[in-house]
Design an enzyme around this catalytic site. Structure first.
Site, PDB file in Angstrom:
ATOM      1  CG  ASP A  21      -7.758   0.650   2.551  1.00  0.00           C
ATOM      2  OD1 ASP A  21      -6.741  -0.068   2.467  1.00  0.00           O
ATOM      3  OD2 ASP A  21      -7.929   1.680   1.873  1.00  0.00           O
ATOM      4  CG  ASP A  60      -2.244   0.687   0.949  1.00  0.00           C
ATOM      5  OD1 ASP A  60      -2.613   0.833  -0.230  1.00  0.00           O
ATOM      6  OD2 ASP A  60      -2.924   1.085   1.917  1.00  0.00           O
TER       7      ASP A  60
END
Length: 221
Positions: free
Chosen positions: A129, A84
């Site tokens: 997420d 990420d």
């Protein structure tokens, strides 16, 4: 092999197999949401529909996937932590996907008023997420069931850690006005709090080596 979709049928008083009412209602809601999503209306006017579809995808994923062991979960979160960060700070790929691709693979909310003009009118939280950390939070509930901690609940601590990590991410985003990799804040918060909780419960070794019961994990595959 070819994939199949199976639906369990219920029996009525006559012994006849019929479609379950909750299944019919769910199917109807899915069709209505799909039609509303594809309606020729600006996303600002239908973002809640997109969020409902994304929420449904997240819930199905959480119910169908199991981490299997604490170490697997920790390694997965560590890998996605690096992934990420790289794709958000080292490339514009994530930001392009988040703001240019309109699909129910993210949660979107109208951005708060700001003096700084925004190229995209929404605040965005990617589905990953929610699902990836959510799997770890759900796994914490399995640890609670198996180890019966005396001091702190692993599930409660993981839930609080997710909330703190997410609020921190939103706060930094508002301060810097720059997209943030949510897993940068969520992953350390979840793994760190789980290990700290294990220490508080004097169960560090048990938690680190914890594996979900094979028969239960097999039901979710």
């Amino acid at each position: 092999g070819q994939g199949r979709i199976e639906m369990e049928l219920e029996q009525n008083e006559k012994g006849e197999k019929v479609l379950p009412l909750d299944g019919v209602l769910t199917l109807g809601m899915g069709v209505l949401c799909t039609l509303a999503y594809w309606a020729p209306v600006a996303m600002e006017n239908k973002f809640l529909v997109s969020n409902v579809i994304a929420w449904a995808l997240a819930m199905v994923s959480l119910g169908a996937i199991s981490l299997g062991s604490f170490q697997t979960g920790a390694i997965l979160l560590a890998g996605l932590f690096c992934y990420d960060i790289f794709w958000v700070f080292g490339s514009d790929v994530m930001m392009t996907v988040a703001t240019k691709v309109e699909a129910p693979v993210k949660f979107i909310y109208p951005a708060p008023p700001s003096d700084t003009p925004r190229a995209y009118p929404f605040s965005v939280l990617g589905l990953g997420d929610v699902v990836i950390p959510g799997l770890f939070v759900r796994f914490a509930s399995k640890i609670d069931e198996a180890l019966q901690p005396q001091n702190l609940s692993y599930f409660s601590v993981a839930t609080a850690a997710y909330a703190v990590g997410l609020l921190t991410c939103f706060g930094v985003n508002e301060i810097t006005h720059a997209g943030q990799p949510a897993l940068l804040y969520l992953d350390p918060s979840l793994v760190g709090s789980a290990l700290a909780c294990a220490v508080a419960n004097d169960q560090l070794e048990e938690v680190w080596n914890f594996r979900e019961a094979e028969e239960e994990a097999g039901k979710e595959e």
